[in-house]
Design a protein around this motif. Structure first.
Motif, PDB file in Angstrom:
ATOM      1  N   LYS A 433       0.812  -1.212   0.000  1.00 17.00           N
ATOM      2  CA  LYS A 433       0.000   0.000   0.000  1.00 17.00           C
ATOM      3  C   LYS A 433       0.853   1.274   0.000  1.00 17.00           C
ATOM      4  CE  LYS A 433      -3.838  -2.218   2.473  1.00 17.00           C
ATOM      5  NZ  LYS A 433      -4.704  -2.180   3.690  1.00 17.00           N
ATOM      6  N   ASN A 434       2.057   1.182   0.540  1.00 17.41           N
ATOM      7  CA  ASN A 434       2.891   2.371   0.657  1.00 17.41           C
ATOM      8  C   ASN A 434       3.722   2.641  -0.598  1.00 17.41           C
ATOM      9  OD1 ASN A 434       2.015   2.742   3.318  1.00 17.41           O
ATOM     10  ND2 ASN A 434       3.578   1.331   4.102  1.00 17.41           N
ATOM     11  N   LEU A 435       4.188   1.580  -1.256  1.00 13.90           N
ATOM     12  CA  LEU A 435       5.054   1.721  -2.411  1.00 13.90           C
ATOM     13  C   LEU A 435       4.206   1.756  -3.682  1.00 13.90           C
ATOM     14  CD1 LEU A 435       8.050   1.942  -3.116  1.00 13.90           C
ATOM     15  CD2 LEU A 435       8.096  -0.537  -3.420  1.00 13.90           C
ATOM     16  N   LYS A 436       3.957   2.962  -4.184  1.00 13.68           N
ATOM     17  CA  LYS A 436       3.073   3.108  -5.341  1.00 13.68           C
ATOM     18  C   LYS A 436       3.796   2.858  -6.663  1.00 13.68           C
ATOM     19  CE  LYS A 436      -0.064   6.381  -3.090  1.00 13.68           C
ATOM     20  NZ  LYS A 436      -0.685   7.736  -3.144  1.00 13.68           N
ATOM     21  N   ARG A 437       5.076   3.169  -6.747  1.00 13.26           N
ATOM     22  CA  ARG A 437       5.822   2.981  -7.985  1.00 13.26           C
ATOM     23  C   ARG A 437       6.990   2.034  -7.751  1.00 13.26           C
ATOM     24  NH1 ARG A 437       4.692   6.241 -12.348  1.00 13.26           N
ATOM     25  NH2 ARG A 437       5.949   4.631 -13.361  1.00 13.26           N
ATOM     26  N   ALA A 438       6.638   0.780  -7.489  1.00 18.63           N
ATOM     27  CA  ALA A 438       7.675  -0.241  -7.301  1.00 18.63           C
ATOM     28  C   ALA A 438       8.483  -0.436  -8.572  1.00 18.63           C
ATOM     29  CB  ALA A 438       7.026  -1.562  -6.885  1.00 18.63           C
ATOM     30  N   ASP A 439       7.856  -0.162  -9.735  1.00 23.71           N
ATOM     31  CA  ASP A 439       8.569  -0.338 -11.000  1.00 23.71           C
ATOM     32  C   ASP A 439       9.778   0.589 -11.088  1.00 23.71           C
ATOM     33  OD1 ASP A 439       6.734   1.783 -11.020  1.00 23.71           O
ATOM     34  OD2 ASP A 439       6.633   1.807 -13.201  1.00 23.71           O
ATOM     35  N   VAL A 440       9.651   1.800 -10.555  1.00 24.65           N
ATOM     36  CA  VAL A 440      10.769   2.759 -10.588  1.00 24.65           C
ATOM     37  C   VAL A 440      11.903   2.279  -9.690  1.00 24.65           C
ATOM     38  CG1 VAL A 440      11.453   5.142 -10.122  1.00 24.65           C
ATOM     39  CG2 VAL A 440       9.218   4.671 -11.126  1.00 24.65           C
ATOM     40  N   VAL A 441      11.562   1.733  -8.518  1.00 26.89           N
ATOM     41  CA  VAL A 441      12.584   1.208  -7.604  1.00 26.89           C
ATOM     42  C   VAL A 441      13.329   0.042  -8.256  1.00 26.89           C
ATOM     43  CG1 VAL A 441      12.986   0.136  -5.362  1.00 26.89           C
ATOM     44  CG2 VAL A 441      11.264   1.936  -5.582  1.00 26.89           C
ATOM     45  N   ILE A 442      12.581  -0.887  -8.851  1.00 31.17           N
ATOM     46  CA  ILE A 442      13.195  -2.044  -9.515  1.00 31.17           C
ATOM     47  C   ILE A 442      14.073  -1.583 -10.678  1.00 31.17           C
ATOM     48  CG2 ILE A 442      12.711  -4.128 -10.854  1.00 31.17           C
ATOM     49  CD1 ILE A 442      10.115  -4.408  -9.226  1.00 31.17           C
ATOM     50  N   PHE A 443      13.562  -0.639 -11.453  1.00 30.97           N
ATOM     51  CA  PHE A 443      14.316  -0.133 -12.600  1.00 30.97           C
ATOM     52  C   PHE A 443      15.614   0.541 -12.145  1.00 30.97           C
ATOM     53  CE2 PHE A 443      15.211   3.226 -15.757  1.00 30.97           C
ATOM     54  CZ  PHE A 443      15.323   2.447 -16.895  1.00 30.97           C
ATOM     55  N   SER A 444      15.562   1.305 -11.062  1.00 30.35           N
ATOM     56  CA  SER A 444      16.754   1.997 -10.566  1.00 30.35           C
ATOM     57  C   SER A 444      17.811   1.004 -10.090  1.00 30.35           C
ATOM     58  CB  SER A 444      16.374   2.948  -9.429  1.00 30.35           C
ATOM     59  OG  SER A 444      15.462   3.931  -9.867  1.00 30.35           O
ATOM     60  N   ILE A 445      17.391  -0.054  -9.400  1.00 29.71           N
ATOM     61  CA  ILE A 445      18.331  -1.089  -8.963  1.00 29.71           C
ATOM     62  C   ILE A 445      18.987  -1.748 -10.175  1.00 29.71           C
ATOM     63  CG2 ILE A 445      18.526  -3.328  -7.806  1.00 29.71           C
ATOM     64  CD1 ILE A 445      16.239  -2.411  -5.959  1.00 29.71           C
ATOM     65  N   ALA A 446      18.156  -2.044 -11.175  1.00 26.12           N
ATOM     66  CA  ALA A 446      18.660  -2.713 -12.378  1.00 26.12           C
ATOM     67  C   ALA A 446      19.650  -1.833 -13.137  1.00 26.12           C
ATOM     68  CB  ALA A 446      17.494  -3.102 -13.281  1.00 26.12           C
ATOM     69  N   THR A 447      19.305  -0.553 -13.322  1.00 26.51           N
ATOM     70  CA  THR A 447      20.199   0.326 -14.075  1.00 26.51           C
ATOM     71  C   THR A 447      21.501   0.583 -13.311  1.00 26.51           C
ATOM     72  OG1 THR A 447      18.968   2.228 -13.171  1.00 26.51           O
ATOM     73  CG2 THR A 447      18.391   1.477 -15.390  1.00 26.51           C
ATOM     74  N   ALA A 448      21.442   0.562 -11.987  1.00 24.59           N
ATOM     75  CA  ALA A 448      22.675   0.703 -11.205  1.00 24.59           C
ATOM     76  C   ALA A 448      23.627  -0.459 -11.490  1.00 24.59           C
ATOM     77  CB  ALA A 448      22.338   0.762  -9.716  1.00 24.59           C
ATOM     78  N   ILE A 449      23.090  -1.671 -11.516  1.00 21.58           N
ATOM     79  CA  ILE A 449      23.922  -2.855 -11.799  1.00 21.58           C
ATOM     80  C   ILE A 449      24.456  -2.808 -13.217  1.00 21.58           C
ATOM     81  CG2 ILE A 449      23.900  -5.377 -11.979  1.00 21.58           C
ATOM     82  CD1 ILE A 449      21.701  -5.355  -9.812  1.00 21.58           C
ATOM     83  N   ILE A 450      23.582  -2.480 -14.177  1.00 23.90           N
ATOM     84  CA  ILE A 450      23.974  -2.473 -15.587  1.00 23.90           C
ATOM     85  C   ILE A 450      25.064  -1.437 -15.843  1.00 23.90           C
ATOM     86  CG2 ILE A 450      23.176  -1.918 -17.921  1.00 23.90           C
ATOM     87  CD1 ILE A 450      20.488  -3.202 -17.159  1.00 23.90           C
ATOM     88  N   MET A 451      24.886  -0.240 -15.324  1.00 20.70           N
ATOM     89  CA  MET A 451      25.861   0.807 -15.580  1.00 20.70           C
ATOM     90  C   MET A 451      27.181   0.537 -14.856  1.00 20.70           C
ATOM     91  SD  MET A 451      24.030   2.240 -17.683  1.00 20.70           S
ATOM     92  CE  MET A 451      25.284   3.377 -18.245  1.00 20.70           C
ATOM     93  N   HIS A 452      27.129  -0.134 -13.718  1.00 23.80           N
ATOM     94  CA  HIS A 452      28.368  -0.534 -13.046  1.00 23.80           C
ATOM     95  C   HIS A 452      29.136  -1.531 -13.914  1.00 23.80           C
ATOM     96  CE1 HIS A 452      31.143  -1.691  -9.863  1.00 23.80           C
ATOM     97  NE2 HIS A 452      30.838  -2.953 -10.115  1.00 23.80           N
TER      98      HIS A 452
END
Length: 493
Positions: A433-452
């Motif tokens: 109920k609190n996390l409305k844009r979980a997709d943005v959180v998942i995407f940010s984690i993924a792009t951090a790994i990819i760019m590293h």
């Protein structure tokens, strides 16, 4: 990180050899991706932003690099989304011509379709442009403040995470499947790094299985196609529409199969018979049936239905893959298209034909495998549906090897989204109920790994992806290099 070696030999292996002598530099600098020297002028001079050549960071002015990355990111986002939008609008226009006036009135007008397509094109252009610009900006700022060498191990990780929320520019619609897909891509890169590692190599060894992509596709197909038949609400609306189109069956037919699989009597037999009569097929269904073959393919046999469905499915698949191969050819290979158009177009048409065959065989075999399993065990239930749709993923073997992992990861993302939704609906997982844009959180984690991985472990990327990233972001300096500013100071002194 590259494996450590012994003494000067390891240091020479890690460092570029282009800096040895001036004569050697002239011979080797064209092959070294970190030390290529170009004739690109500074930001005060005129040059082509959209040249497909990638230039090393040290040839750029910092502001010019940020500006260039933003423009190129916008170009890719708007070009890809705009190309797909054009084909979608043309498809709707063609479909509108074949509909009656009553159905035309229910559809969105052509002008509204075009306005929506332009908005989506602009949003995705801004999304990728902002992502590229933000990543390069953070990378340059951290490098300037903390030093290039000292921040090399974590700078790209931070920049990728900060750039991730640019996904919000695509609008209020959640892109959970896209975020999960990018996370799967990040997991693949991380696994390749693990395979190289001496510490984690033995753990990641099963990931080197040559047919792992097909197994993932079979696993994903079991969830996706079971959801298509039994619980379409767990699928994303756009993907549900895609499956309903290429699944080739009306909702009344799917409802009949669903009732039978759930152990209920088929309540809409009259509606199914009426549906077939409207298509010129007179059929009388048995209310006591145990398997839904007569519901799925009326009076046809299972094999005959597979052949007829395959032909129809291939015609539906061609318009799907034509823009998938044509749009990248126009954007990425536009210079080569002028020099060798026949070769590039022939390759695109061959790829379109092959991918269309994959999709048509995939959809056709889904009905064939389930029918064979139902007839073999003389029953229809939910486990039988899940087992019958599992071997459907074998159709992925038709695609060329380089595309298999892409398709399997995309379908795995869709399958995970559907599976989690089902688990939430039955109460096995809590509803957030609190996390409305979980997709943005998942995407940010993924792009951090990819760019590293892009900055530190470049060899885990396929060349075509690396070339695109280099074109947009500029070839990054290796971690052991000094910053371009320090190089210029040392040169001047």
């Amino acid at each position: 990180m590259p494996p450590s070696g012994n003494g000067a030999e390891a240091a020479a292996g890690r460092r570029c050899t282009c800096s040895s002598t001036e004569d050697e530099n002239q011979n080797q600098n064209q092959s070294c991706q970190h030390c290529r020297r170009s004739t690109l002028p500074s930001s005060s001079s005129s040059c082509s932003l959209l040249s497909l050549e990638s230039y090393p960071v040290q040839d750029y002015d910092k502001l010019w690099r940020i500006y260039s990355a933003s423009i190129k990111g916008f170009t890719i986002g708007a070009g890809l989304k705009g190309g797909l939008a054009i084909f979608a609008v043309l498809s709707r226009l063609r479909r509108r011509k074949s509909l009656s006036s009553a159905k035309k009135a229910q559809m969105v007008s052509s002008s509204d379709d075009i306005i929506l397509a332009l908005k989506e094109t602009l949003r995705y252009g801004l999304f990728l442009g902002t992502f590229a610009g933000t990543f390069v900006s953070v990378d340059e700022i951290v490098s300037a403040w903390g030093g290039h060498r000292r921040t090399a191990k974590w700078r790209a990780l931070l920049a990728g995470a900060i750039a991730g929320p640019s996904m919000l520019l695509t609008g209020n619609t959640q892109h959970t499947s896209l975020a999960i897909y990018i996370l799967m891509r990040a997991a693949v890169l991380a696994s390749r790094c693990g395979i190289k590692s001496k510490r984690f190599g033995h753990i990641c060894k099963p990931l080197t299985w040559v047919h792992g992509d097909i197994f993932l596709m079979c696993l994903s197909s079991s969830q996706i196609l079971s959801a298509y038949i039994l619980k379409q609400d767990s699928l994303h609306p756009s993907y549900k529409s895609f499956l309903n189109k290429h699944g080739g069956k009306a909702q009344v037919i799917l409802q009949g199969v669903r009732d039978l699989a759930c152990g209920n009597s088929v309540a809409n037999l009259d509606a199914i018979e009426t549906h077939y009569k409207s298509n010129g097929v007179d059929i009388k269904l048995d209310p006591q049936m145990k398997v839904p073959c007569s519901i799925v393919h009326e009076n046809q046999g299972c094999g005959a239905h597979f052949i007829s469905f395959l032909i129809q499915a291939y015609k539906r698949a061609l318009p799907v893959y034509l823009p998938v191969y044509l749009v990248p050819a126009l954007i990425v290979h536009r210079q080569g298209l002028l020099k060798r158009p026949n070769k590039i177009l022939a390759k695109g048409l061959l790829g379109t034909a092959r991918s269309s065959l994959f999709l048509s065989v995939y959809c056709s075999s889904a009905w064939l495998w389930t029918c064979l399993l139902f007839r073999l065990f003389k029953r229809c239930n939910i486990p039988m549906v899940a087992l019958g749709t599992f071997p459907t993923g074998l159709a992925l073997a038709i695609e060329k090897k380089s595309r298999r992992i892409e398709i399997s990861l995309y379908c795995l993302a869709r399958a995970l989204e559907s599976f989690v939704t089902c688990m939430v609906d039955v109460g096995y997982l809590p509803r957030s109920k609190n996390l409305k844009r979980a997709d943005v959180v998942i995407f940010s984690i993924a792009t951090a790994i990819i760019m590293h991985c892009y900055a530190i472990e470049r060899d885990v990327f396929r060349s075509k992806y690396l070339n695109v990233l280099d074109w947009v972001l500029g070839v990054p300096l290796p971690p052991y290099e000094t910053t371009p500013r320090k190089n210029r100071r040392s040169d001047s002194s």
